[in-house]
Scaffold this motif. Structure first.
Motif, PDB file in Angstrom:
ATOM      1  N   UNK A 244       0.801  -1.212   0.000  1.00 29.52           N
ATOM      2  CA  UNK A 244       0.000   0.000   0.000  1.00 29.52           C
ATOM      3  C   UNK A 244       0.836   1.265   0.000  1.00 29.52           C
ATOM      4  N   UNK A 245       1.858   1.341   0.821  1.00 30.63           N
ATOM      5  CA  UNK A 245       2.611   2.579   0.956  1.00 30.63           C
ATOM      6  C   UNK A 245       3.396   2.930  -0.299  1.00 30.63           C
ATOM      7  N   UNK A 246       3.523   2.018  -1.228  1.00 31.89           N
ATOM      8  CA  UNK A 246       4.225   2.303  -2.479  1.00 31.89           C
ATOM      9  C   UNK A 246       3.386   3.144  -3.430  1.00 31.89           C
ATOM     10  N   UNK A 247       2.106   3.265  -3.120  1.00 29.73           N
ATOM     11  CA  UNK A 247       1.175   3.886  -4.054  1.00 29.73           C
ATOM     12  C   UNK A 247       0.624   5.206  -3.527  1.00 29.73           C
ATOM     13  N   UNK A 248       0.735   6.224  -4.354  1.00 29.34           N
ATOM     14  CA  UNK A 248      -0.005   7.448  -4.121  1.00 29.34           C
ATOM     15  C   UNK A 248      -1.454   7.203  -4.509  1.00 29.34           C
ATOM     16  N   UNK A 249      -2.369   7.837  -3.786  1.00 28.65           N
ATOM     17  CA  UNK A 249      -3.783   7.601  -4.004  1.00 28.65           C
ATOM     18  C   UNK A 249      -4.503   8.907  -4.258  1.00 28.65           C
ATOM     19  N   UNK A 250      -5.566   8.811  -5.031  1.00 30.52           N
ATOM     20  CA  UNK A 250      -6.367   9.995  -5.289  1.00 30.52           C
ATOM     21  C   UNK A 250      -7.843   9.661  -5.302  1.00 30.52           C
ATOM     22  N   UNK A 251      -8.634  10.675  -5.033  1.00 28.35           N
ATOM     23  CA  UNK A 251     -10.093  10.580  -5.185  1.00 28.35           C
ATOM     24  C   UNK A 251     -10.518  11.544  -6.292  1.00 28.35           C
ATOM     25  N   UNK A 252     -11.357  11.057  -7.174  1.00 37.47           N
ATOM     26  CA  UNK A 252     -11.919  11.854  -8.249  1.00 37.47           C
ATOM     27  C   UNK A 252     -13.438  11.660  -8.228  1.00 37.47           C
TER      28      UNK A 252
END
Length: 125
Positions: free
Chosen positions: A29-37
């Motif tokens: 999980x921590x390897x990934x940047x996350x976004x909400x659209x």
């Protein structure tokens, strides 16, 4: 690749709150940047909020700044979007997205290569 599943959408009155969750599986999980659209009826998809893989930096669209909070729990492989003071114009399908990125966040949808199926949020006036 990472698989994303959103939950927590629903119907709420204006001024109310909802918290969306995005559960990630398939990679660290921590390897990934996350976004909400989000995509409202008849409108293009727009950026809502983003968080770096480390969780140390976040970014918000002006339309939600001060009302929404993005957070993550890497131990649970989950990203949250706490939505407060909801307005009818927040009505949309909300999508979470992921891409590799520990140190920074990303605001543009084209920068993400993993997407969830979306969850509907409806705010009544």
């Amino acid at each position: 690749q990472v698989q994303l599943v959103e939950s927590g959408g629903g119907l709420v009155q204006a001024g109310g709150s909802l918290t969306l969750s995005c559960a990630a599986s398939g990679s660290t999980s921590s390897s990934y940047a996350m976004g909400w659209f989000r995509r409202a009826p008849g409108k293009e998809r727009e950026f809502v909020a983003a968080i770096a893989g480390s969780g140390s930096s976040t970014s918000y669209a002006d339309s939600v700044k001060g009302r929404f909070i993005i957070a993550r729990d890497n131990a649970k492989n989950t990203v949250y979007l706490q939505m407060n003071s909801l307005k009818p114009e927040d009505t949309a399908v909300y999508y979470c997205a992921a891409r590799r990125g520990y140190y920074r966040y990303y605001r543009d949808s084209y920068e993400y290569d993993n997407w969830g199926q979306g969850t509907q949020v409806t705010v009544s006036s």
